[in-house]
Design a protein around this motif. Structure first.
Motif, mmCIF file in Angstrom:
data_model
loop_
_atom_site.group_PDB
_atom_site.id
_atom_site.type_symbol
_atom_site.label_atom_id
_atom_site.label_comp_id
_atom_site.label_asym_id
_atom_site.label_seq_id
_atom_site.Cartn_x
_atom_site.Cartn_y
_atom_site.Cartn_z
ATOM 1 N N ARG A 9 -4.792 13.778 22.416
ATOM 2 C CA ARG A 9 -3.744 13.381 23.346
ATOM 3 C C ARG A 9 -2.416 13.209 22.627
ATOM 4 O O ARG A 9 -1.403 13.771 23.030
ATOM 5 N N ARG A 10 -2.384 12.412 21.554
ATOM 6 C CA ARG A 10 -1.135 12.122 20.868
ATOM 7 C C ARG A 10 -0.779 13.159 19.821
ATOM 8 O O ARG A 10 0.398 13.360 19.528
ATOM 9 N N LEU A 11 -1.786 13.813 19.238
ATOM 10 C CA LEU A 11 -1.540 14.803 18.187
ATOM 11 C C LEU A 11 -2.282 16.088 18.531
ATOM 12 O O LEU A 11 -3.212 16.492 17.833
ATOM 13 N N PRO A 12 -1.879 16.748 19.616
ATOM 14 C CA PRO A 12 -2.597 17.964 20.030
ATOM 15 C C PRO A 12 -2.476 19.067 18.984
ATOM 16 O O PRO A 12 -1.439 19.226 18.349
ATOM 17 N N GLY A 42 0.829 -1.191 0.000
ATOM 18 C CA GLY A 42 0.000 0.000 0.000
ATOM 19 C C GLY A 42 0.867 1.245 0.000
ATOM 20 O O GLY A 42 2.098 1.164 -0.053
ATOM 21 N N PHE A 43 0.258 2.413 0.088
ATOM 22 C CA PHE A 43 1.050 3.636 0.082
ATOM 23 C C PHE A 43 0.377 4.736 0.888
ATOM 24 O O PHE A 43 -0.845 4.772 1.054
ATOM 25 N N VAL A 44 1.221 5.632 1.396
ATOM 26 C CA VAL A 44 0.819 6.905 1.999
ATOM 27 C C VAL A 44 1.758 7.942 1.416
ATOM 28 O O VAL A 44 2.970 7.734 1.387
ATOM 29 N N GLY A 45 1.213 9.046 0.940
ATOM 30 C CA GLY A 45 2.065 10.063 0.328
ATOM 31 C C GLY A 45 1.542 11.457 0.553
ATOM 32 O O GLY A 45 0.456 11.660 1.111
ATOM 33 N N GLY A 46 2.337 12.423 0.137
ATOM 34 C CA GLY A 46 1.951 13.819 0.249
ATOM 35 C C GLY A 46 1.666 14.405 -1.116
ATOM 36 O O GLY A 46 2.236 13.994 -2.134
ATOM 37 N N LEU A 47 0.761 15.359 -1.155
ATOM 38 C CA LEU A 47 0.428 16.089 -2.373
ATOM 39 C C LEU A 47 0.865 17.536 -2.215
ATOM 40 O O LEU A 47 0.854 18.084 -1.113
ATOM 41 N N LEU A 48 1.263 18.148 -3.312
ATOM 42 C CA LEU A 48 1.609 19.571 -3.265
ATOM 43 C C LEU A 48 0.332 20.379 -3.112
ATOM 44 O O LEU A 48 -0.597 20.250 -3.928
ATOM 45 N N PRO A 49 0.230 21.190 -2.072
ATOM 46 C CA PRO A 49 -1.017 21.935 -1.835
ATOM 47 C C PRO A 49 -1.455 22.758 -3.042
ATOM 48 O O PRO A 49 -2.659 22.846 -3.325
ATOM 49 N N GLY A 50 -0.498 23.345 -3.758
ATOM 50 C CA GLY A 50 -0.872 24.177 -4.892
ATOM 51 C C GLY A 50 -1.533 23.434 -6.016
ATOM 52 O O GLY A 50 -2.210 24.042 -6.868
ATOM 53 N N ASP A 51 -1.383 22.089 -6.047
ATOM 54 C CA ASP A 51 -2.002 21.293 -7.112
ATOM 55 C C ASP A 51 -3.467 21.000 -6.847
ATOM 56 O O ASP A 51 -4.163 20.499 -7.747
ATOM 57 N N LEU A 90 -2.485 14.774 2.350
ATOM 58 C CA LEU A 90 -1.993 13.402 2.335
ATOM 59 C C LEU A 90 -2.943 12.544 1.517
ATOM 60 O O LEU A 90 -4.159 12.766 1.519
ATOM 61 N N VAL A 91 -2.406 11.561 0.822
ATOM 62 C CA VAL A 91 -3.203 10.645 0.003
ATOM 63 C C VAL A 91 -2.772 9.222 0.329
ATOM 64 O O VAL A 91 -1.598 8.962 0.615
ATOM 65 N N THR A 92 -3.730 8.286 0.311
ATOM 66 C CA THR A 92 -3.422 6.904 0.650
ATOM 67 C C THR A 92 -4.434 5.960 0.043
ATOM 68 O O THR A 92 -5.554 6.368 -0.306
ATOM 69 N N ASP A 93 -4.024 4.695 -0.078
ATOM 70 C CA ASP A 93 -4.982 3.658 -0.461
ATOM 71 C C ASP A 93 -5.341 2.795 0.745
ATOM 72 O O ASP A 93 -6.025 1.784 0.600
ATOM 73 N N ARG A 94 -4.879 3.193 1.933
ATOM 74 C CA ARG A 94 -5.226 2.484 3.164
ATOM 75 C C ARG A 94 -6.530 3.054 3.696
ATOM 76 O O ARG A 94 -6.561 3.841 4.646
ATOM 77 N N ASP A 95 -7.635 2.638 3.119
ATOM 78 C CA ASP A 95 -8.938 3.207 3.479
ATOM 79 C C ASP A 95 -9.409 2.769 4.862
ATOM 80 O O ASP A 95 -10.260 3.443 5.468
ATOM 81 N N SER A 96 -8.872 1.667 5.379
ATOM 82 C CA SER A 96 -9.330 1.182 6.685
ATOM 83 C C SER A 96 -8.568 1.820 7.840
ATOM 84 O O SER A 96 -8.966 1.673 8.997
ATOM 85 N N TRP A 97 -7.472 2.512 7.552
ATOM 86 C CA TRP A 97 -6.697 3.130 8.624
ATOM 87 C C TRP A 97 -7.432 4.347 9.176
ATOM 88 O O TRP A 97 -8.165 5.044 8.455
ATOM 89 N N SER A 98 -7.169 4.636 10.443
ATOM 90 C CA SER A 98 -7.674 5.894 11.008
ATOM 91 C C SER A 98 -6.851 7.057 10.476
ATOM 92 O O SER A 98 -5.743 6.864 9.952
ATOM 93 N N ALA A 99 -7.391 8.248 10.606
ATOM 94 C CA ALA A 99 -6.644 9.438 10.169
ATOM 95 C C ALA A 99 -5.323 9.553 10.923
ATOM 96 O O ALA A 99 -4.291 9.906 10.341
ATOM 97 N N ALA A 100 -5.326 9.235 12.220
ATOM 98 C CA ALA A 100 -4.095 9.311 13.016
ATOM 99 C C ALA A 100 -3.047 8.339 12.491
ATOM 100 O O ALA A 100 -1.849 8.662 12.455
ATOM 101 N N GLU A 101 -3.453 7.146 12.071
ATOM 102 C CA GLU A 101 -2.497 6.169 11.543
ATOM 103 C C GLU A 101 -1.891 6.641 10.226
ATOM 104 O O GLU A 101 -0.692 6.459 9.988
ATOM 105 N N VAL A 102 -2.697 7.235 9.373
ATOM 106 C CA VAL A 102 -2.186 7.753 8.094
ATOM 107 C C VAL A 102 -1.177 8.870 8.350
ATOM 108 O O VAL A 102 -0.080 8.898 7.763
ATOM 109 N N ILE A 103 -1.521 9.794 9.232
ATOM 110 C CA ILE A 103 -0.648 10.929 9.516
ATOM 111 C C ILE A 103 0.647 10.458 10.169
ATOM 112 O O ILE A 103 1.742 10.923 9.817
ATOM 113 N N THR A 104 0.547 9.539 11.117
ATOM 114 C CA THR A 104 1.749 9.025 11.793
ATOM 115 C C THR A 104 2.666 8.334 10.798
ATOM 116 O O THR A 104 3.895 8.473 10.863
#
Length: 532
Positions: A285-288, A258-267, A405-419
């Protein structure tokens, strides 16, 4: 002449310090001082001895905790098993273990560092080990195959410590310019792909590559190689490739990645346009201070899960950086305007416009600084400029603190994708803070490879410690954890002699609540000096 005399009075002896001298040729007492009974004299001696002559603070917490973790992992045993039988006073495994300890904790050369920490290492290796070149010669015994086996052994030890001996979800992260050694053949910087545990970003396996080479393997191929090696020994386990922003992240279904990646905001201006009310807190708690909008968008022609995140910390940092850049640009524009107003400019209009573009090329400045160049002949050119306050507010609202952020891990929580996406930042941060001297400039390939192995092992130890602290309820970064441990020191108290050799007492400094929890977690009492 000074002496102590006793006088017997009422069945008890009382002592005096007396000064004697000859007076008219006869010995006489010229001064005396009452000392008291024998008990009084002993008590006075004890009071003097209770005050130390001097104290010394020595490193303890960080060295003891790191060394304890190295021993729990049995790193020396892993290396010795990979190297095989040896006929040396100090095994290659012990050398590697000490080199990892030094890399993780020291900011001095080994020969200067060792005398202070040797008291914590048992059995203590010979001091000659730290002579220039001796450790390097010992490390040369570890060739490519041995390094590969060390990686596999260390990965198994980490999985065992985390309670996941067979299955451990992992990430593949590119860490370019690790230690920045030059490639020996072409002088090109070498990068490294690292397979890390998803929880804790603990390095497990690595793959070298050359940065900037046209013939370098694509990142997807690098990830596949690491995944194959991981599955070769660890069996199954979900593996996700982390892509940096702007690298067109995509799935690798053929390799089961699978993948997790970043997108250029201007795009994707349409995503940035969402109001703040569309975002929700991720994990207070973990990501204040972090909020996110979890949505979908078309990325490279495919509908993907996309997260628009906003960090208060990042927003504040970008605001400060933008203010500084804006101030620098304003001063340069003022200087250019004054030079043009003097009337002795000889540059063409195109040259001056190019200079204005260079001044305002910092990201977002050209949207906030409004410039007007009047005139056509060089001596007639005049510059006027001002800051568009409304545009500055729009830039802050549209960009500051935001990531896509973009990902194909649809089952992950937002915190897991960001981490997962932040794994590269955490790796870069820890590799950057390693204190030991690393190979710099041109060097032979084997020396570079061993040096990088030591760095990776040191990061593995530190990130495992951080993960264990996190599981114990201590949400600390590696830097914060290390600062807390470094605050736990050993104090050496040297007392004056009261007859015989001076006394020395060693104690551990007072600890805060966090330091005490780390002290207990890493069982530092085992390494603490006995009170004597």
């Amino acid at each position: 002449m000074a002496s102590i005399v006793g006088k017997r009075i009422g069945g008890r002896t009382y002592y005096y310090a007396v000064e004697s001298a000859r007076v008219d040729g006869e010995p006489r007492i010229v001064a005396q001082r009452y000392l008291g009974t024998a008990e009084d004299v002993a008590a006075a001696v004890d009071r003097v001895a209770a005050e130390p002559e001097h104290t010394r603070h020595l490193a303890f917490g960080e060295v003891a905790a790191v060394w304890g973790t190295i021993r729990r992992l049995d790193l020396a045993g892993i290396v010795d098993a990979a190297v095989g039988r040896q006929r040396t006073a100090v095994s290659a495994g012990t050398v590697v273990a000490l080199a990892v300890l030094h890399r993780a904790t020291a900011d001095r050369e080994p020969a200067r560092w060792w005398p202070e920490v040797s008291r914590l290492i048992r059995p203590e290796p010979p001091a000659q080990l730290w002579e220039p070149g001796r450790m390097r010669r010992a490390l040369r015994k570890i060739g490519p195959e041995q390094r590969r086996e060390v990686e596999f052994g260390m990965a198994a030890a980490v999985r065992a410590q985390l309670g996941a001996p067979d299955v451990l979800p992992a990430l593949v992260v590119d860490v370019p310019h690790l230690s920045s050694p030059a490639a020996p053949d072409r002088g090109e910087p070498a990068g490294m792909g690292v397979l890390v545990s998803r929880d804790g970003t603990i390095p497990l396996l690595t793959q070298d590559h050359l940065c900037g080479r046209a013939d370098r393997a694509p990142y997807g191929e690098l990830a596949r190689r690491l995944a194959e090696r991981h599955r070769e020994r660890a069996g199954t386990g979900e593996i996700t490739v982390v892509h940096d922003a702007g690298t067109h992240p995509h799935a690798h279904p053929e390799a089961g990645l699978g993948f997790v990646g970043g997108l250029l905001p201007g795009d994707h201006p349409e995503l940035l346009a969402h109001p703040p009310t569309a975002r929700r807190p991720v994990d207070p708690r973990r990501l204040p201070g972090l909020t996110a909008l979890d949505t979908r968008a078309v990325v490279d022609g495919v509908s993907r899960r996309v997260l628009l995140t906003h960090s208060e910390t990042l927003h504040a940092a970008q605001a400060r950086g933008f203010t500084e850049a804006l101030g620098q640009a304003a001063r340069r524009l003022d200087g250019l305007a004054e030079a043009l107003a003097a009337g002795d400019n000889r540059r063409s209009r195109d040259h001056v416009l190019a200079e204005i573009s260079r001044i305002t090329r910092v990201r977002w400045l050209d949207r906030v600084l409004v410039t007007s160049l009047q005139g056509s002949a060089p001596g007639e050119l005049r510059l006027h400029w001002h800051i568009d306050a409304a545009a500055r507010r729009r830039v802050a609202a549209e960009f500051f603190g935001k990531q896509l952020l973009v990902t194909d891990r649809d089952s992950w929580s937002a915190a897991e994708v960001i981490t997962a996406y932040r794994a590269r930042y955490h790796l870069d941060s820890t590799f950057g803070r390693l204190r030991g001297p690393q190979t710099r400039g041109r060097a032979d390939a084997e020396r570079i490879a061993v040096d990088r192995m030591i760095s990776v092992l040191a990061v593995s130890v530190l990130h495992l410690m951080r993960q264990e602290a996190n599981q114990a309820g201590l949400d600390l970064s590696v830097r914060e954890m290390f600062e807390q441990l470094a605050g736990i020191q050993e104090t050496v108290l040297r007392y004056p002699s009261t007859g015989g050799r001076p006394r020395t007492r060693r104690v551990i400094t007072d600890r805060t609540e966090v330091q005490q929890r780390l002290y207990d977690l890493f069982d530092l009492d085992r390494a603490a000096p006995r009170r004597r």
